[in-house]
Design a protein around this motif. Structure first.
Motif, PDB file in Angstrom:
ATOM      1  N   LYS A  10     122.220  15.625  12.087  1.00  0.00           N
ATOM      2  CA  LYS A  10     122.867  16.708  11.309  1.00  0.00           C
ATOM      3  C   LYS A  10     122.237  16.343   9.728  1.00  0.00           C
ATOM      4  N   GLN A  11     121.782  17.591   8.994  1.00  0.00           N
ATOM      5  CA  GLN A  11     121.520  17.205   7.927  1.00  0.00           C
ATOM      6  C   GLN A  11     122.404  17.948   6.786  1.00  0.00           C
ATOM      7  N   ILE A  12     123.257  18.955   7.285  1.00  0.00           N
ATOM      8  CA  ILE A  12     123.940  19.463   6.453  1.00  0.00           C
ATOM      9  C   ILE A  12     125.464  19.661   6.915  1.00  0.00           C
ATOM     10  N   PHE A  13     126.325  19.546   6.208  1.00  0.00           N
ATOM     11  CA  PHE A  13     127.670  19.850   6.849  1.00  0.00           C
ATOM     12  C   PHE A  13     128.538  20.723   6.058  1.00  0.00           C
ATOM     13  N   GLU A 105     136.674   9.188   4.036  1.00  0.00           N
ATOM     14  CA  GLU A 105     135.687   8.277   4.578  1.00  0.00           C
ATOM     15  C   GLU A 105     134.415   8.889   5.177  1.00  0.00           C
ATOM     16  N   PHE A 106     134.637  10.014   5.841  1.00  0.00           N
ATOM     17  CA  PHE A 106     133.393  10.808   6.512  1.00  0.00           C
ATOM     18  C   PHE A 106     132.786  11.387   5.267  1.00  0.00           C
ATOM     19  N   LEU A 107     133.179  11.967   4.119  1.00  0.00           N
ATOM     20  CA  LEU A 107     132.339  12.415   3.083  1.00  0.00           C
ATOM     21  C   LEU A 107     131.525  11.461   2.367  1.00  0.00           C
ATOM     22  N   GLN A 108     132.416  10.333   2.259  1.00  0.00           N
ATOM     23  CA  GLN A 108     131.623   9.019   1.461  1.00  0.00           C
ATOM     24  C   GLN A 108     130.522   8.569   2.306  1.00  0.00           C
ATOM     25  N   ASN A 109     130.731   8.620   3.666  1.00  0.00           N
ATOM     26  CA  ASN A 109     129.481   8.152   4.407  1.00  0.00           C
ATOM     27  C   ASN A 109     128.438   9.245   4.559  1.00  0.00           C
ATOM     28  N   LEU A 110     128.730  10.688   4.357  1.00  0.00           N
ATOM     29  CA  LEU A 110     127.655  11.328   4.430  1.00  0.00           C
ATOM     30  C   LEU A 110     126.894  11.356   3.093  1.00  0.00           C
ATOM     31  N   VAL A 111     127.561  11.088   2.127  1.00  0.00           N
ATOM     32  CA  VAL A 111     126.880  10.974   0.779  1.00  0.00           C
ATOM     33  C   VAL A 111     125.923   9.584   0.615  1.00  0.00           C
ATOM     34  N   ASP A 113     124.592   8.565   3.284  1.00  0.00           N
ATOM     35  CA  ASP A 113     123.075   8.646   4.011  1.00  0.00           C
ATOM     36  C   ASP A 113     122.597  10.129   3.548  1.00  0.00           C
ATOM     37  N   ARG A 114     122.825  10.516   2.452  1.00  0.00           N
ATOM     38  CA  ARG A 114     121.991  11.565   1.428  1.00  0.00           C
ATOM     39  C   ARG A 114     122.083  12.929   2.372  1.00  0.00           C
ATOM     40  N   ARG A 115     123.272  13.228   3.021  1.00  0.00           N
ATOM     41  CA  ARG A 115     123.351  14.520   3.965  1.00  0.00           C
ATOM     42  C   ARG A 115     124.107  15.582   2.975  1.00  0.00           C
ATOM     43  N   LYS A 116     123.803  16.856   3.148  1.00  0.00           N
ATOM     44  CA  LYS A 116     124.346  17.796   2.341  1.00  0.00           C
ATOM     45  C   LYS A 116     125.664  18.128   2.749  1.00  0.00           C
ATOM     46  N   ILE A 117     126.444  18.407   1.586  1.00  0.00           N
ATOM     47  CA  ILE A 117     127.955  18.736   1.675  1.00  0.00           C
ATOM     48  C   ILE A 117     128.284  20.132   1.181  1.00  0.00           C
ATOM     49  N   ASN A 138     137.381  11.388  -5.867  1.00  0.00           N
ATOM     50  CA  ASN A 138     136.758   9.851  -5.801  1.00  0.00           C
ATOM     51  C   ASN A 138     135.265   9.839  -5.959  1.00  0.00           C
ATOM     52  N   GLY A 139     134.975  10.753  -6.803  1.00  0.00           N
ATOM     53  CA  GLY A 139     133.353  10.903  -7.225  1.00  0.00           C
ATOM     54  C   GLY A 139     132.532  11.619  -6.584  1.00  0.00           C
ATOM     55  N   LEU A 140     133.162  12.518  -5.733  1.00  0.00           N
ATOM     56  CA  LEU A 140     132.303  13.119  -4.610  1.00  0.00           C
ATOM     57  C   LEU A 140     131.987  14.483  -5.187  1.00  0.00           C
ATOM     58  N   GLU A 141     132.731  14.826  -6.018  1.00  0.00           N
ATOM     59  CA  GLU A 141     132.508  16.066  -6.542  1.00  0.00           C
ATOM     60  C   GLU A 141     131.172  16.692  -6.840  1.00  0.00           C
ATOM     61  N   LYS A 142     130.325  15.773  -7.402  1.00  0.00           N
ATOM     62  CA  LYS A 142     128.790  16.187  -7.864  1.00  0.00           C
ATOM     63  C   LYS A 142     128.062  16.262  -6.767  1.00  0.00           C
ATOM     64  N   TYR A 143     128.592  16.133  -5.537  1.00  0.00           N
ATOM     65  CA  TYR A 143     127.790  16.189  -4.632  1.00  0.00           C
ATOM     66  C   TYR A 143     128.251  17.590  -3.754  1.00  0.00           C
ATOM     67  N   LEU A 144     129.180  18.294  -4.121  1.00  0.00           N
ATOM     68  CA  LEU A 144     129.712  19.462  -3.469  1.00  0.00           C
ATOM     69  C   LEU A 144     128.825  20.771  -3.879  1.00  0.00           C
ATOM     70  N   ILE A 145     128.514  21.800  -2.938  1.00  0.00           N
ATOM     71  CA  ILE A 145     128.016  23.084  -3.168  1.00  0.00           C
ATOM     72  C   ILE A 145     129.220  23.879  -2.622  1.00  0.00           C
ATOM     73  N   VAL A 146     129.902  24.922  -3.294  1.00  0.00           N
ATOM     74  CA  VAL A 146     130.776  25.756  -2.919  1.00  0.00           C
ATOM     75  C   VAL A 146     130.720  27.386  -2.843  1.00  0.00           C
TER      76      VAL A 146
END
Length: 202
Positions: A10-13, A105-111, A113-117, A138-146
């Motif tokens: 998968k490329q986007i979650f 943990e799942f979101l951190q792994n996605l980041v 692996d450079r997957r889109k969240i 935990n630093g994940l906010e910059k990778y989120l699209i809402v």
């Protein structure tokens, strides 16, 4: 990402917020706490007693009609409904919302692996944004699209399809992570793979 075999191709979650990334009750119970404190200050009624009542009613029957029940039980004026509703939208929480451990943990792994969240969330946009702002990412906010369904006035299925189109992806390239039949149904409408959040663990 061998620990998540269902996600390797998968490329986007796409995630919902409530009861997917964190428990919805963690936000609501803090809102009820703040409301009970406000009533104690304004009306000299015991905050702990009010909070205990609201928590029990919520846990047994959900949030529907909770203000009316509380107002009746403690003789609180209906004019306080406005304050109750406003707190749901813009409450400054005493404690930050914490992600479920498995989802963090799942979101951190996605980041890694450079997957889109992507987050696609229903409900009042102002309230949902308030939750996002008060979550410990935990630093994940910059990778989120809402995306907010009510703001866009679209169904989740329509938003899912637009996300795929805008990223030049096919259905098999995405995965929807939800926690209820609505999310599952909306995913199936456009043949998107779907998984319950509880099934994601390390």
């Amino acid at each position: 990402m061998d620990v998540y075999p269902f996600a390797k191709d998968k490329q986007i979650f796409i995630f919902e917020l409530d009861d997917v990334l964190f428990p919805a009750k963690d936000y609501l119970l803090q809102v009820y706490y703040l409301f009970a404190q406000f009533i104690e200050y304004s009306e000299q009624k015991n905050a702990q007693t009010i909070l205990d009542f609201m928590r029990t009613e919520y846990e047994n029957y959900g949030q529907e009609g909770l203000f009316a029940k509380t107002a009746s039980q403690f003789e609180i004026a209906e004019t306080y409904q406005h304050n109750f509703d406003l707190l749901h939208q813009n409450a400054r929480l005493p404690l930050k919302l914490l992600l479920y451990k498995n989802m963090l943990e799942f979101l951190q792994n996605l980041v890694l692996d450079r997957r889109k969240i992507v987050i696609v969330t229903t409900g009042n946009p102002e309230q949902q944004l308030n939750k996002i702002r008060q979550t410990e990412w935990n630093g994940l906010e910059k990778y989120l699209i809402v995306f907010f369904t009510e703001e866009l006035n679209q169904t989740k299925a329509e938003i899912f399809q637009n996300i795929l189109n805008n990223n030049n992806l096919s259905n098999k390239d995405a995965l929807v992570v939800g926690a209820n039949k609505v999310d599952e149904h909306q995913s199936k409408l456009i043949n998107l793979p779907y998984i319950e959040s509880l099934k994601i663990y390390k």
